[in-house]
Scaffold this active site. Structure first.
Site, mmCIF file in Angstrom:
data_model
loop_
_atom_site.group_PDB
_atom_site.id
_atom_site.type_symbol
_atom_site.label_atom_id
_atom_site.label_comp_id
_atom_site.label_asym_id
_atom_site.label_seq_id
_atom_site.Cartn_x
_atom_site.Cartn_y
_atom_site.Cartn_z
ATOM 1 C CG ASP A 1 -1.823 0.994 1.108
ATOM 2 O OD1 ASP A 1 -2.403 1.727 -0.067
ATOM 3 O OD2 ASP A 1 -2.478 1.299 2.236
ATOM 4 C CG ASP B 1 -8.154 4.875 0.065
ATOM 5 O OD1 ASP B 1 -8.093 3.411 -0.192
ATOM 6 O OD2 ASP B 1 -7.503 5.456 0.787
ATOM 7 C CD GLU C 1 0.075 5.540 -4.074
ATOM 8 O OE1 GLU C 1 0.429 5.584 -2.940
ATOM 9 O OE2 GLU C 1 -0.902 4.429 -4.307
HETATM 10 C C1 GLC Z 1 -4.734 3.444 2.357
HETATM 11 C C2 GLC Z 1 -5.192 1.984 1.684
HETATM 12 C C3 GLC Z 1 -6.336 1.366 2.433
HETATM 13 C C4 GLC Z 1 -6.060 1.064 3.741
HETATM 14 C C5 GLC Z 1 -5.610 2.260 4.316
HETATM 15 C C6 GLC Z 1 -4.822 2.035 6.080
HETATM 16 O O1 GLC Z 1 -5.860 4.345 2.553
HETATM 17 O O2 GLC Z 1 -5.737 2.460 0.448
HETATM 18 O O3 GLC Z 1 -7.086 0.292 1.557
HETATM 19 O O4 GLC Z 1 -6.970 0.505 4.779
HETATM 20 O O5 GLC Z 1 -4.464 2.836 3.809
HETATM 21 O O6 GLC Z 1 -3.938 1.250 5.835
#
Ligand code: GLC
Length: 766
Positions: free
Chosen positions: A392, A477, A395
Site C-alpha cells: 500500500d 480508496d 505511489e
Molecule cells: C490506504 C489504503 C487502504 C487502507 C488504509 C490503511 O488508505 O488505500 O486500503 O485500508 O490505507 O492502511
C-alpha cells in the site's frame, strides 16, 4: 511550437539488424518491427540514444525473434512493411503513420515529433473518424476517453474519486483504439510524468507528452482488441498464475484490531456458511506501524492465529507500507541506514516524510539489492504462515503533517532525489511512476524465495505498465456510493485493456457508510471481479456480509455461490490471461468491436467470452435495460433463449442481477465448498449453450509452482450444432490428472446427462 525542435528532412537511412535507422537533419529515428504487428518507434534529437534501463520493458528488442520486413523508397516517403502492417515515413518532416491495407490507416502523425528546450517531448497523432479510445490505466469517469486530458503520475488523490480526479494511484500510458474493422494500441514508453490528451486541446488530435526522456512508443496493430493485448503481454509480460485461493472472496477492514477480532470474523463466515478464502490484516497488526513487525499485545501469537485460520480454510494477507519508521531502536530502519538503502535528497541527506508511523524514510526499490533485502524481510510475515502481501501507499505518498496529528496524503518524494543503481542513477522525476511497481516486484520476488514451491499472492495500490507481472491491483480508496459502484465497471474494464487483468475495487466502498441495498448490488457485480474483496475504512460502519440482516446476507451468499461455482471457468480465464494478456473482465467491445453500440456501453460487462452481466447500479431498481449484441443468448437464471441485436427490459430483483450466457458456450462449474480448495473426484458440471464454440478448461493443483514444470491439464471442449443435433467433443492435454470424475452436462433447453470423465477424448451427441 516555435520553441520546439523538430527532426527536419531525412538525410540517410539504412537497415541495421531488425531496425531501420533514419538520420534527419536534427534527429534520429529507429523503427523496429518486433513482430509482424508490433513496431517500436524511437526518436532522439541527440547524437546518442538513452541507455537501456533495467527497469524497462520485460522484453528487450533483441529478445524478439527476427521478423521479416522490407524497406522501400517512394518519392517523398520511406516505407517499412511487415507481413501485417506498413509504416510510412515522410522524408520531409519525419511524420510517421501506419497502414494495414485499404481503410486501415492509423496512428498517423498530425505534426512532426517535437522537443522543448527543457527536455519535454511531444508526439501528435490524428484521430480518424469513428475512433474510440480506451485503456489509459486507472481512471475515474466513463469508459471511452475522447475529450479527456489524462495525466500519468502515480498519485494518491486523497479525495473522492470522480471524473475530474486525475491522476490516480496507477500510471499506465497505454491506450486501445477501436473502430469498426480495426483495433490498434499505443504504449507511450516513457517513465516521466506524462500527459495524453485525447482530442481535448485540439479536436481530432491526440498528443503524447512527457516531461523528459525519449519520444519512444510501441504501436500494436490488431485488427482485434485481443491481438493488441497479446502484443502488450509480449512487451510488458503477462501475470503469473496466482494461487487458486486468491480467486476466492477476501474479507478485510481497516482494521481487524486484534487476533480475536480476526478470528471472530472468520468464524462468522463459517457459521453462516459463506464461502471465503482470505482475511486481510490492515496496518494495526504492526507494532506502531513499523513494517515487518507484529504488535505484541493485540497479535501476541501471529503463527498461532494464522495456523488456526488456515485450519478453517482461510489464508491471511498482511498489509505493508514503504515508509519505514525513523526509529533508532528498530532493526529495519537501522539495517536500511547502515546499508544506505533509503532514498536521499539531492543534498545527500536521507529523505524523510511523514506517513502512518510519522517520521519515516523510503527504500530505493529501483536498486536490486534493496528489493532483495526488502523481499527477504517479509520473512517476519511468512514465518507466521502469511501467504499474501498487500503493498500500500506506494505511489509513494507522504502526508502533509504527522498522522498522529491528523495528516493526510498530499505529497511525495522530492523530484530531484537521486535514485537507482550506480550505473543507472537518475532522479525521482524519471522513476516516480515506477516506485509502486518496484515495491510490488520486491514483494513478489521475495515471496517466491520465501515460499519455496508455493505460489505467492501480492496486491498493490500503485503501479506502472507491466504491473501484472508482480501483483494484483485494487483501485484504492473509493466511497460507499452508488456512483462508485457504477464507476467501478469502466475503471476495471480499462485496467484490463491496459494489460492488467487481476483487478478489483473495494466491495461496499472504502470511505463512508454502506447500506444494505448497496452492499447487495455491489457484491453481485463484485463476485465477477477478478479480485473480490470487501474492505472498508477505519471509522466507517461495519459492512461484513451479515451486517444488514438476512435478506442482504442471502443475496451476498447467492453472489458468492455463483462465483465459487464458476471457479473452473474463472480459473481458466486467469490461465488465459497468464498466457495471452487477455482481460478477465471485458467490455462488450472486446468481443464485438464492429458493433458501435458497444463503444459507450459501460454498465454491462463480459466475464470471459461466455458470460454477460448487467449489474444494477442504482437503488430501488427492480428492472433494467440490457443490450445483447447480435447472436443468441440464454438467461443464466431461467435458461430462456433470447435473440441479441438490441435492448430489452430485464427483471432484476434484489436477489440477482441479469446474467446471460452466449450461445455456443461451454461453462464449467465446480462444487461450492467453504473455500476454493479443489475437491478431487467431485463431479464437474458443464453448462452447454447450443451453438458453435470452444472452451479450454485449465486445471492444476492450484497451489504450487508445479504447473511451471508441466503439471497442468487442459481440456478443450468443442461445441457444434447442426440439423443433426448438438455435438460436444473434448480431449485433454498436459500431465496433471484431475479425474476420474463424472461430467454433469446440462444443455440449455435439453436437460442433463451424466458421463464419465476418465481423461480419454470423447464425442457425444446431446
Ligand atoms: C490506504 C489504503 C487502504 C487502507 C488504509 C490503511 O488508505 O488505500 O486500503 O485500508 O490505507 O492502511
Amino acid at each position: 511550437m516555435t520553441d520546439y525542435q523538430t527532426p527536419g528532412p531525412a538525410r540517410a537511412h539504412h537497415v541495421e539488424g531488425q531496425t531501420l535507422r533514419v538520420d534527419f537533419a536534427a534527429a534520429r529515428l529507429a523503427l523496429t518491427p518486433l513482430t509482424d504487428r508490433l513496431v517500436r518507434v524511437r526518436w532522439t534529437p541527440a547524437e546518442r540514444w538513452a541507455p537501456r534501463r533495467s527497469w524497462d520493458v520485460a522484453k528487450a528488442d533483441a529478445d524478439f525473434p527476427a521478423v521479416p520486413f522490407t524497406v522501400a523508397e517512394q518519392a517523398g516517403e520511406i516505407t517499412l512493411t511487415t507481413g501485417a502492417v506498413s509504416v510510412h515515413l515522410a522524408r520531409a518532416s519525419g511524420q510517421v503513420g501506419f497502414a494495414a491495407g485499404p481503410g486501415r490507416v492509423f496512428a498517423v502523425d498530425a505534426a512532426p515529433v517535437a522537443w522543448e528546450a527543457g527536455g519535454a517531448v511531444r508526439v501528435a497523432k490524428h484521430i480518424a473518424g469513428g475512433e474510440h479510445f480506451y485503456g489509459f490505466g486507472e481512471r475515474g469517469g466513463l469508459l471511452e476517453k475522447t475529450g479527456r486530458r489524462l495525466i500519468n503520475c502515480t498519485t494518491d488523490p486523497a479525495r473522492a474519486h470522480g471524473p475530474d480526479v486525475d491522476p490516480m494511484y496507477v500510471a499506465i500510458q497505454i491506450y486501445l483504439s477501436v473502430r469498426p474493422g480495426l483495433a490498434y494500441g499505443v504504449f507511450w514508453h516513457n517513465t516521466f510524468r506524462s500527459v495524453i490528451d485525447v482530442g481535448r486541446a485540439q479536436p481530432g488530435v491526440l498528443t503524447l507528452e512527457a516531461d523528459g526522456g525519449e519520444a519512444d512508443y510501441y504501436v500494436a496493430y490488431g485488427p482485434s482488441p485481443a491481438e493488441v493485448l497479446r502484443s502488450w503481454a509480449l512487451v510488458l509480460g503477462a501475470m503469473p498464475l496466482p494461487p487458486r485461493w486468491a480467486l476466492g472472496h477476501h474479507q478485510s477492514r481497516w482494521s481487524y484490531l486484534t487476533a480475536d477480532e480476526a478470528r471472530q470474523v472468520a468464524a462468522e463466515f463459517r457459521r453462516r456458511d459463506l464461502p471465503c478464502d482470505a482475511i486481510h490484516l490492515d496496518i494495526d497488526y504492526m507494532r506502531g506501524y513499523r513494517v515487518f513487525t507484529w504488535d505484541p499485545e493485540r497479535f501476541p501469537d501471529p503463527a498461532g492465529l494464522v495456523a488456526d485460520l488456515r485450519r478453517e480454510g482461510f489464508e491471511v494477507v498482511t498489509i505493508i507500507d514503504p515508509g519505514v519508521k525513523a526509529d533508532p531502536d528498530y532493526a529495519i530502519y537501522q539495517e536500511g541506514l547502515e546499508r544506505d538503502y533509503f532514498i536521499r535528497t539531492a543534498a545527500g541527506a536521507v529523505a524523510h516524510g511523514v506517513v502512518w508511523p510519522d517520521d519515516s524514510v523510503f527504500p530505493d526499490f529501483l536498486r536490486p539489492e534493496v528489493r532483495a533485502w526488502w523481499g527477504e524481510r517479509q520473512r517476519a510475515l511468512t514465518e507466521a504462515g502469511v501467504r499474501g502481501v498487500w503493498n500500500d501507499m506506494n505511489e509513494p505518498v507522504v502526508f502533509d503533517r504527522p498522522f498522529s496529528e491528523g495528516g493526510g496524503g498530499v505529497g511525495t518524494l522530492p523530484q530531484d532525489a537521486p535514485q537507482g543503481p550506480a550505473d543507472e542513477r537518475t532522479t525521482h522525476a524519471e522513476v516516480h511512476n515506477l516506485y509502486g511497481l518496484n515495491m510490488a516486484r520486491a514483494s513478489y520476488e521475495g515471496l517466491r524465495q520465501l515460499l519455496g514451491d508455493e505460489r505467492p499472492f501480492t496486491l498493490t495500490r500503485s503501479g506502472y505498465a507491466g504491473l501484472q507481472r508482480w501483483a494484483a491491483n485494487w483501485m484504492g480508496d473509493n466511497h460507499a456510493w452508488w456512483e462508485h459502484l457504477e464507476m467501478a465497471l469502466p475503471q476495471l474494464l480499462n485496467m484490463g485493456l491496459s494489460g492488467v487483468p487481476f483487478v478489483g475495487v473495494d466491495i461496499g466502498g472504502f470511505n463512508d457508510n454502506c447500506t444494505g441495498e448497496l452492499l447487495a448490488r455491489w457484491v453481485q457485480f463484485g463476485a465477477l471481479m477478478p479480485f473480490c474483496r470487501n474492505h472498508a475504512a477505519a471509522g466507517t460502519a461495519r459492512q461484513e456480509p451479515w451486517v444488514f440482516g438476512p435478506q442482504v446476507e442471502a443475496t451476498y451468499r447467492a453472489a458468492l455461490t455463483l462465483r465459487y461455482r464458476l471457479l473452473p471457468y474463472l480459473y481458466s480465464l486467469f490461465w488465459e490471461a497468464a498466457q495471452t494478456g487477455a482481460p478477465i473482465l471485458r467490455p462488450l467491445l472486446y468481443h464485438f468491436p464492429d458493433d458501435p453500440v458497444t463503444y459507450n456501453l459501460q454498465d454491462q460487462v463480459l466475464l470471459g467470452p461466455a458470460l454477460l452481466a448487467a449489474p444494477v447500479l442504482r437503488p430501488g431498481q427492480a428492472a433494467r435495460a440490457v443490450y445483447l449484441p447480435a447472436g443468441e443468448w440464454y438467461d443464466w437464471h431461467t435458461g430462456e433463449k433470447r435473440a441479441g441485436g438490441g435492448y430489452h427490459l430485464a427483471l432484476a430483483p434484489l436477489e440477482h442481477m441479469p446474467l446471460y450466457a452466449r450461445a455456443g458456450s461451454v461453462v464449467p462449474l465446480g462444487p461450492v465448498g467453504r473455500n476454493t480448495a479443489p475437491e478431487p473426484g467431485a463431479p464437474l458440471t458443464l453448462r452447454v449453450y447450443p451453438g458453435e464454440g470452444e472452451f479450454a478448461l485449465y486445471e492444476d493443483d492450484g497451489r504450487t509452482l508445479a504447473y511451471e514444470r508441466g503439471e497442468w491439464a487442459l481440456t478443450r471442449f468443442v461445441l457444434r450444432t447442426t440439423e443433426a443435433g448438438v455435438r460436444l467433443s473434448w480431449s485433454r492435454s498436459g500431465r496433471f490428472a484431475p479425474g476420474p470424475r463424472s461430467l454433469l452436462i446440462q444443455v440449455a433447453g435439453l436437460g442433463t446427462l451424466t458421463v464419465a470423465d476418465d481423461g480419454q477424448p470423447r464425442t457425444i451427441m446431446l
